[in-house]
Design a protein around this motif. Structure first.
Motif, mmCIF file in Angstrom:
data_model
loop_
_atom_site.group_PDB
_atom_site.id
_atom_site.type_symbol
_atom_site.label_atom_id
_atom_site.label_comp_id
_atom_site.label_asym_id
_atom_site.label_seq_id
_atom_site.Cartn_x
_atom_site.Cartn_y
_atom_site.Cartn_z
ATOM 1 N N ILE A 183 31.474 54.495 37.182
ATOM 2 C CA ILE A 183 31.510 53.097 37.632
ATOM 3 C C ILE A 183 30.951 52.172 36.550
ATOM 4 N N VAL A 184 29.823 52.571 35.950
ATOM 5 C CA VAL A 184 29.208 51.752 34.903
ATOM 6 C C VAL A 184 30.129 51.656 33.693
ATOM 7 N N ALA A 185 30.724 52.810 33.304
ATOM 8 C CA ALA A 185 31.625 52.801 32.145
ATOM 9 C C ALA A 185 32.844 51.934 32.418
ATOM 10 N N GLY A 186 33.408 52.082 33.619
ATOM 11 C CA GLY A 186 34.561 51.253 33.971
ATOM 12 C C GLY A 186 34.213 49.784 33.994
ATOM 13 N N ALA A 187 33.010 49.458 34.468
ATOM 14 C CA ALA A 187 32.582 48.060 34.510
ATOM 15 C C ALA A 187 32.456 47.485 33.107
ATOM 16 N N ILE A 188 31.892 48.288 32.188
ATOM 17 C CA ILE A 188 31.744 47.804 30.813
ATOM 18 C C ILE A 188 33.105 47.600 30.166
ATOM 19 N N ALA A 189 34.002 48.569 30.380
ATOM 20 C CA ALA A 189 35.348 48.434 29.808
ATOM 21 C C ALA A 189 36.051 47.198 30.362
ATOM 22 N N ALA A 190 35.921 46.994 31.689
ATOM 23 C CA ALA A 190 36.558 45.819 32.302
ATOM 24 C C ALA A 190 35.926 44.530 31.796
ATOM 25 N N LEU A 191 34.610 44.548 31.614
ATOM 26 C CA LEU A 191 33.941 43.349 31.107
ATOM 27 C C LEU A 191 34.386 43.021 29.691
ATOM 28 N N SER A 192 34.611 44.047 28.865
ATOM 29 C CA SER A 192 35.104 43.782 27.505
ATOM 30 C C SER A 192 36.497 43.173 27.558
ATOM 31 N N GLU A 193 37.331 43.647 28.504
ATOM 32 C CA GLU A 193 38.668 43.084 28.667
ATOM 33 C C GLU A 193 38.595 41.640 29.162
ATOM 34 N N VAL A 194 37.717 41.418 30.144
ATOM 35 C CA VAL A 194 37.546 40.068 30.682
ATOM 36 C C VAL A 194 37.001 39.134 29.612
ATOM 37 N N LEU A 195 36.116 39.673 28.763
ATOM 38 C CA LEU A 195 35.559 38.844 27.699
ATOM 39 C C LEU A 195 36.660 38.358 26.769
ATOM 40 N N GLY A 196 37.624 39.236 26.488
ATOM 41 C CA GLY A 196 38.754 38.819 25.659
ATOM 42 C C GLY A 196 39.538 37.695 26.309
ATOM 43 N N GLU A 197 39.789 37.814 27.631
ATOM 44 C CA GLU A 197 40.479 36.744 28.351
ATOM 45 C C GLU A 197 39.648 35.462 28.343
ATOM 46 N N ALA A 198 38.333 35.637 28.495
ATOM 47 C CA ALA A 198 37.460 34.458 28.492
ATOM 48 C C ALA A 198 37.479 33.763 27.144
ATOM 49 N N GLN A 199 37.577 34.552 26.058
ATOM 50 C CA GLN A 199 37.647 33.953 24.730
ATOM 51 C C GLN A 199 38.919 33.104 24.599
ATOM 52 N N ARG A 200 40.036 33.622 25.098
ATOM 53 C CA ARG A 200 41.284 32.852 25.046
ATOM 54 C C ARG A 200 41.167 31.586 25.891
ATOM 55 N N ALA A 201 40.598 31.746 27.087
ATOM 56 C CA ALA A 201 40.464 30.587 27.975
ATOM 57 C C ALA A 201 39.508 29.556 27.396
ATOM 58 N N ALA A 202 38.482 30.033 26.672
ATOM 59 C CA ALA A 202 37.549 29.091 26.058
ATOM 60 C C ALA A 202 38.269 28.229 25.032
ATOM 61 N N GLY A 203 39.165 28.856 24.262
ATOM 62 C CA GLY A 203 39.953 28.072 23.303
ATOM 63 C C GLY A 203 40.834 27.061 24.008
#
Length: 594
Positions: free
Chosen positions: A299-319
């Motif tokens: 669960i923790v590993a999946g959460a970290i992986a998902a957070l890294s993916e979400v962070l990428g989306e957040a970076q695009r949305a921030a732009g």
């Protein structure tokens, strides 16, 4: 644009600019948060149920108490699954609704703000780029508000809850895994910054391509007339390829971010699980504990992986958010005063107009004055023709009267009041204009004419059309006044479009009427009809006419002759011809008075 400032802001600080658009929906966000907490709690309860199944069911006597434990915990596991399903569905509905709602509000706010900008803004910003921000950028934000924020919070809760349960299960193994997971943060942060920069560049390239396409599609007739289809296709293809290459760099950076994060996370987990397996063999940990630890680690590993993916989306949305907030931060230099004064009353004959030593140059051409020391008094009800060679400042004068720009020197008074002290809507509501480049909207004839006065009755619209000699050709169309006129009025001839524009201005019935070559696209018969209508309209209002047609100029009460932004002659047609100056030369060339 304030790109150098906004690019230095963090992703969270940039996305915080969306908070004003989220604030009206606090209750729905609260409900979504409750559903999120319930779903996360249900997910975190699953490993506990599995531990009990292993330790009290499979490992113990399966014929006695163990069998009862198996039945109970399987039922409990199914109950947890039911709670998880309902909470997840509720969360999905609520956050999807919020994403759509916030995006719609943002689009409306940006559009409403952009249409208030002065022409100066559009001198430096292409309409295609604005459209790209309204569509592509808001779609990215919709994904963040409607999905990514929820996923980020969900996985943050799962990470925090999972780490807590890992420590409850085994302090030793959890301490080891925590130290190794901390090594993941640094590459995620470093790569995240690069992804955000590339995301901004990618959106800019898409906007460039959109602007180019919009420009060419609006001029497709010229493109085809000059047989430049292949060249323009290559230009657009090059712009699209540039956008693709920029997007490819972003995708590579995100891919590298993902692979680094997953390898580090799962490498740490595999190492810790190897230690746990040895602990079970040595008898210091039960099989159920190890199973519970494995599930929480997953669960923790999946959460970290998902957070890294979400962070990428957040970076695009921030732009994307930066680009939209830049639009919202733009302040038009032309605004209504904080305390506008009431416009002076108009006489029955129209508005009085005074220009006092007016000087103006366009912001993009500060060294080239378009109007210089212009002083004119125009009485109510007077019809004044403005003539002069191209570039004399005639159309610029109309833009100043409408306060599309403010003069750098002097002042313009409407009924004795400086127009800068008037409310913009009050000022422009007192002015009607028929531009040289007529505008017809993608609507029917009735709505196009009614644009001149909201709420006008059908009878008023038809009366204005009759005055503009437009009624007959409108009636001959398939659905009469309800006939769709096509994009930019492509179903009409140039003269018909101009008569629609004249009818719109007549319906408005303003005290000051500006006619910029209002009959330039009309044939002789239509011009005769419209001239009669305009003469009737001019009797009840002050009228300024930019014209090269002899019939219009001769009927004016006074003619102003401009050259290089200056007033060089004034008088009636006969007086100016007799004077033998610039007007006489223009008359000889343009009016065949040689």
């Amino acid at each position: 644009m304030k790109q150098d400032v906004t690019q230095r802001r963090s992703t969270l600080a940039t996305l915080a600019g969306l908070l004003p658009f989220m604030a009206p929906y606090r209750k729905r966000f609260l409900l979504a948060a409750i559903a999120l907490l319930v779903a996360a709690g249900a997910t975190l309860a699953i490993p506990v149920a599995f531990r009990q199944l292993i330790d009290l069911g499979f490992v113990s006597d399966v014929t006695g108490a163990g069998a009862r434990h198996i039945n109970f915990y399987f039922l409990a596991l199914f109950g947890v699954a039911c709670v998880l399903a309902v909470a997840t569905a509720a969360r999905f509905y609520l956050v999807s609704w919020l994403g759509e709602r916030v995006t719609a509000d943002l689009r409306s706010a940006v559009y409403a703000h952009v249409v208030t900008q002065s022409p100066q803004f559009f001198e430096t910003t292409r309409s295609g780029e604005v459209l790209s921000r309204l569509t592509a950028d808001t779609t990215l934000i919709q994904a963040v508000v409607g999905t990514s924020i929820s996923m980020a919070l969900r996985n943050a809760l799962l990470f925090a809850g999972g780490m807590t349960m890992l420590f409850i299960t085994s302090v030793k193994l959890s301490s080891i895994i925590l130290v190794t997971l901390l090594a993941v943060v640094l590459p995620i942060v470093l790569f995240g910054r690069r992804v955000r920069k590339l995301s901004r560049q990618s959106q800019d390239r898409i906007a460039d391509a959109s602007a180019l396409a919009g420009e060419m599609l609006n001029a497709v007739g010229i493109v085809q007339a000059y047989t430049h289809e292949a060249q323009e296709a290559r230009r657009f293809g090059a712009a699209v390829e540039d956008a693709f290459q920029t997007a490819l760099r972003r995708i590579r950076a995100r891919s590298l971010l993902t692979v680094v994060a997953i390898l580090l996370v799962f490498g740490a987990i595999v190492f810790v699980l190897w230690l746990g397996a040895h602990a079970v063999i040595e008898g210091t940990m039960s099989a159920g504990q190890l199973g519970q630890f494995i599930l929480y680690a997953t669960i923790v590993a999946g959460a970290i992986a998902a957070l890294s993916e979400v962070l990428g989306e957040a970076q695009r949305a921030a732009g994307a958010t930066e680009r939209l907030l830049e639009l919202l931060a733009e302040q038009s230099p032309i605004r209504s005063p904080d305390q506008p004064v009431a416009p002076g009353s108009c006489s029955a004959g129209g508005a009085a107009l005074q220009l006092r030593e007016v000087g103006f140059h366009y912001p993009s051409r500060p060294q080239s004055p378009s109007i210089a020391a212009l002083s004119v008094d125009i009485a109510p009800g007077e019809t004044v023709a403005i003539v002069g060679p191209s570039g004399a400042g005639k159309t610029t004068l109309f833009q100043l009267l409408l306060r599309f720009y403010d003069p750098q020197q002097g002042s313009i008074l409407l009924n004795g009041v400086d127009i800068r002290r008037l409310d913009l809507h009050a000022l422009r509501g007192a002015i009607g204009i028929v531009p040289q480049d007529t505008v017809v909207f993608s609507a029917n004839a009735m709505d196009n004419i009614r644009y001149g006065r909201d709420g006008a009755s059908d009878a008023d619209v038809i009366a204005a059309a009759r005055m503009a000699a437009a009624h007959e050709f409108i009636e001959r169309m398939p659905e009469g006044y309800h006939t769709f006129l096509g994009d930019r009025g492509v179903r009409l001839s140039g003269g018909q479009r101009q008569r629609i524009a004249i009818a719109r201005a007549l319906l408005k019935n303003p005290p000051l009427l500006l006619l910029d070559e209002a009959t330039s696209a009309l044939d002789a018969e239509s011009e005769r009809l419209v001239q009669g209508a305009l003469e009737t309209a001019m009797q009840n209002r002050t009228t300024l006419v930019i014209a090269h047609r002899l019939a219009t100029v001769q009927r004016a009460d006074r003619i102003l002759v401009m050259e290089h932004g200056r007033l060089v002659e004034t008088g009636t047609h006969a007086e100016l011809v007799a004077r033998g100056g610039l007007y006489a030369g223009l008359a000889a060339l343009q009016f065949n008075l040689g």
